[in-house]
Design an enzyme around this catalytic site. Structure first.
Site, mmCIF file in Angstrom:
data_model
loop_
_atom_site.group_PDB
_atom_site.id
_atom_site.type_symbol
_atom_site.label_atom_id
_atom_site.label_comp_id
_atom_site.label_asym_id
_atom_site.label_seq_id
_atom_site.Cartn_x
_atom_site.Cartn_y
_atom_site.Cartn_z
ATOM 1 N N LYS A 23 62.310 -24.375 4.310
ATOM 2 C CA LYS A 23 63.025 -23.244 3.694
ATOM 3 C C LYS A 23 62.263 -21.936 3.926
ATOM 4 C CE LYS A 23 66.343 -21.368 1.430
ATOM 5 N NZ LYS A 23 67.547 -21.152 2.248
ATOM 6 N N CYS A 58 69.260 -17.174 -13.529
ATOM 7 C CA CYS A 58 68.317 -17.848 -14.425
ATOM 8 C C CYS A 58 69.026 -19.002 -15.107
ATOM 9 C CB CYS A 58 67.827 -16.887 -15.486
ATOM 10 S SG CYS A 58 67.229 -15.336 -14.814
ATOM 11 N N GLU A 88 74.900 -15.833 14.047
ATOM 12 C CA GLU A 88 74.664 -16.565 12.802
ATOM 13 C C GLU A 88 75.489 -17.854 12.775
ATOM 14 O OE1 GLU A 88 72.470 -16.596 10.719
ATOM 15 O OE2 GLU A 88 73.273 -17.585 8.953
ATOM 16 N N ARG A 122 67.704 -23.413 -11.081
ATOM 17 C CA ARG A 122 68.348 -22.096 -11.176
ATOM 18 C C ARG A 122 67.329 -20.952 -11.166
ATOM 19 N NH1 ARG A 122 73.599 -21.954 -12.970
ATOM 20 N NH2 ARG A 122 73.235 -19.846 -13.715
ATOM 21 N N HIS A 161 78.756 -12.785 32.652
ATOM 22 C CA HIS A 161 77.568 -12.584 33.479
ATOM 23 C C HIS A 161 76.706 -13.849 33.568
ATOM 24 C CE1 HIS A 161 78.496 -8.365 33.910
ATOM 25 N NE2 HIS A 161 78.665 -8.290 32.596
ATOM 26 N N TRP A 168 64.581 -16.380 -12.895
ATOM 27 C CA TRP A 168 64.533 -15.972 -11.478
ATOM 28 C C TRP A 168 64.605 -14.459 -11.529
ATOM 29 C CZ3 TRP A 168 63.577 -18.352 -7.005
ATOM 30 C CH2 TRP A 168 63.933 -17.717 -5.810
ATOM 31 N N LYS A 216 73.818 -21.585 12.393
ATOM 32 C CA LYS A 216 74.202 -22.579 11.368
ATOM 33 C C LYS A 216 74.556 -23.905 12.033
ATOM 34 C CE LYS A 216 72.835 -21.096 8.661
ATOM 35 N NZ LYS A 216 72.183 -19.855 8.435
ATOM 36 N N ASN A 246 71.039 -14.652 -19.032
ATOM 37 C CA ASN A 246 71.211 -14.813 -17.587
ATOM 38 C C ASN A 246 72.254 -13.794 -17.159
ATOM 39 O OD1 ASN A 246 71.528 -15.767 -14.929
ATOM 40 N ND2 ASN A 246 73.160 -17.151 -15.586
ATOM 41 N N GLY A 247 71.919 -13.006 -16.136
ATOM 42 C CA GLY A 247 72.860 -11.995 -15.655
ATOM 43 C C GLY A 247 72.124 -10.702 -15.387
ATOM 44 N N GLU A 306 71.391 -25.656 13.433
ATOM 45 C CA GLU A 306 70.396 -26.194 12.505
ATOM 46 C C GLU A 306 70.923 -27.323 11.634
ATOM 47 O OE1 GLU A 306 68.683 -23.269 9.858
ATOM 48 O OE2 GLU A 306 70.591 -22.265 9.625
#
Ligand code: F6R
Length: 607
Positions: free
Chosen positions: A602, A2, A479, A28, A502, A75, A483, A101-102, A486
């Site tokens: 996104k 946050c 992954e 944030r 193969h 958030w 990355k 925040n936390g 993209e």
């Protein structure tokens, strides 16, 4: 993640200043927001769910009176986005207001104690315990600063807080542990904030509070104290040279790089999620006859790794499935004995939602892991866990991937315990190893970034790259490839290393880069064989290896070393980080913007 803000002004109203600062902190978090000010012996407060502009359009955040106040943009972690769960929070008498925040890990037990002694709670958040605890200490005679210090000793977890009180109307007390807090100084006007952008248009003079410090802001200036002992501390004021745009990225060139570097913090936050939900989720999975892990893109790779974790330590056969294929592949066998765990950063990916809606109609139990509390996945799931990564702005998922892996690893341990597949000492050791991962990632970042930049400078113009790994690190190489594809737009391959002979080996020629993810463990000797196959055809061998590796190092053209003896099931969390950096620097070398890859969004809300 946050955003908090507070200000004491020498002239003018605090409310519009808080409002503008919250707008600058909206990156944030943005699911709800609020402000509180003090004027003429009263606390004034406005808060609601929604983005700041929406809230302002119906509440007018600017007309609160007074020169002093605090604000928050949220958030959600504990408690869905709603007006009740929006900050600031107040004590029972509406005299103390707190923004936080936390994550307060022990809030349930603190809340229980407070409720027993008569405190009334209005929200479902962890944060609301703080004003009530302060209320108790001030009632016993502590001043506001001392009460905040005493309360901090009771809190387990992370916090950056700013506190105001009608009884001491000329001050803001703020404190931090594991969450950032910075003070802005503009003559006699003072600000406190989660991050520099909040006050940068007003002042570039900043005091970064250190871990376990608190600050007292008054018209006379700033004083800093130790949160543990209350002793006064010396501080230095820095001059910020960042532009507002740079400040939002904490000085990093791109959000993707900032978010890669945020991983030690985001993983610590992911590790804080609550045991109760793991327990409920593990119970559902344990009693199901079929288990599916369903997701898209990067989140699917997290599921792939989780399927290995579940099998290796909990002896559970969980099928990881791309959400877009789920109904076609498994639609006929879904019933009430199935558990479907959906993993989605956004909680809004259309393919994933369609899959779980279908499964739900068939009677399956729906579980969710997401970064967005209040998202559709949280509403469709009977149990969900928030991964606590904070907003991810770069389109390419980085910190949210490793956080998903941490949550899934914790779930795998819980399942293994429930099913009696690991002994208590084994479980204890795994948990200890998992807690050590954020620090390992800190080291990977500090030791290897230069090397990965160098590799990108060397290989940036290749027309293709291949990634190979075995076992759980098949997920890591998939992954790594995603990355690179993209953000750097390089056609790339990724395979289980044993599969490469193969077919895909046909494209290898002299100088073709093949990246091996090759920690020690079960697959070690076999992967040496795969490296030899590629080397024999002239490939350039790049390998991610353990620091005390003896064999692979000798076979490579380039290598990146990572701490030895990470338990195999956790290796993707650490080994993906160099691949994220490699993709980032490849994008930079090729002149593309890693934060906004072409053709991508996104959150993909169409099927
Ligand atoms: C890749 C990426 C995407 C997402 C995918 C699923 O970097 O970000 O592949 O992982 O679109 O998104 P969520 O996790 O929001 O369901």
């Amino acid at each position: 993640m946050c955003g908090i803000f507070g200000c004491i002004l020498t002239e003018g109203k605090a409310a519009p200043v808080i409002h503008a600062a919250l707008k600058r902190l909206e990156y944030r978090g943005y699911d709800s927001a609020g402000e509180a000010t003090i004027y003429d012996g009263h606390l004034y407060m406005k808060k609601d769910v929604g983005k700041i502009d929406q809230i302002h359009s119906h509440l007018n955040l600017d007309d609160l009176p007074g020169k002093l106040g605090v604000g928050h943009t949220r958030w959600a972690t504990h408690g869905a986005p709603s007006k009740e769960n929006a900050h600031p929070f107040v004590d029972c008498k509406d005299r103390i207001a707190v923004v936080h925040n936390g994550i307060i890990e022990n809030f349930l037990e603190l809340r229980e104690g407070l409720e027993k002694s008569g405190h009334i709670f209005k929200s479902r958040t962890d944060s609301e315990v703080i004003p009530h605890l302060i209320e108790d200490f001030t009632a016993k005679g502590s001043n506001l600063a001392e009460a905040v210090r005493q309360v901090s000793q009771k809190l387990k977890g992370s916090f950056a807080i700013a506190v105001i009180s009608v009884d001491e109307p000329d001050k803001i007390v703020c404190a931090r542990r594991e969450s950032p807090l910075v003070i802005g100084i503009q003559g006699k006007s003072l600000y406190c904030a989660s991050d520099v952008p909040a006050f940068l248009p007003l002042t570039n003079k900043a005091l970064f509070l250190e871990e376990n410090e608190m600050a007292l802001l008054t018209a006379k200036g700033v004083k800093v104290f130790s949160l543990k002992t209350g002793e006064s501390k010396h501080f230095e004021i820095s001059t910020i040279t960042w532009s507002p745009e740079m400040a939002k990225k904490s000085g990093y060139r791109h959000f993707m790089l900032k978010e890669i570097h945020e991983q030690p913090l985001s993983l610590r936050n992911a590790l804080r999620t609550q045991e109760l939900y793991y327990d409920l989720m593990a119970a559902t999975i344990n009693s199901a006859s079929r288990v599916f892990l369903v997701a898209c893109g990067t989140s699917y790779h997290a599921c792939l790794a989780a399927a290995y974790m579940f099998s290796k330590i909990a002896h559970i056969d969980a099928k990881s499935v791309e959400a877009s294929e789920f109904i076609e592949h498994y639609g006929t066998i879904l019933d009430r004995n199935c558990a479907v765990l959906a993993v989605s950063q956004s909680g809004e990916t259309a393919d994933t939602l369609t899959a779980i809606r279908f499964a739900k109609e068939c009677g399956a139990s729906i579980l969710g892991i997401t970064n967005v509390m209040g998202s559709t996945i949280t509403r469709l799931s009977s149990v969900y866990i928030g991964q606590n990564s904070g907003p991810e702005i770069g389109v390419a998922a980085t910190k949210t991937f490793t956080a998903q892996l941490v949550v899934l690893a914790k779930l795998a341990i819980k399942l293994a315990e429930k099913r009696g597949k690991i002994t208590p000492p084994e479980s204890k050791l795994l948990k200890k190893n998992l807690i050590e991962i954020p620090e390992i990632i800190e080291t990977i970042l500090s030791e290897n970034e230069g090397k990965l930049k160098h590799l990108a400078e060397k290989y940036w113009n290749r027309s293709s790259v291949c990634f190979l790994g075995r076992g759980i690190n098949v997920a890591t190489v998939l992954e790594g490839r995603l990355k690179l594809l993209e953000v750097a737009y390089i056609p790339a391959l990724a395979y289980p290393a044993g599969e490469s002979k193969h077919g895909s080996i046909a494209i290898v020629e002299k100088g073709y880069p093949v990246i091996f993810v090759s920690p020690g463990g079960n697959a070690y000797s076999k992967i040496i064989g795969n490296i030899m196959e590629m080397k024999a055809r002239g490939a350039d061998i790049l390998a991610l290896i353990e620091k005390d590796d003896k064999e692979i190092k000798k076979l490579t053209d380039e290598y990146v070393e990572i701490q030895s003896n990470i338990p195999e099931i956790f290796t993707p969390i650490a080994y993906v980080v160099p691949l994220q950096l490699f993709a980032y620097y490849m994008a930079i070398e090729r002149g593309s913007d890693p934060d906004k890859p072409r053709n991508l969004a996104k959150s993909v809300t169409v099927e």
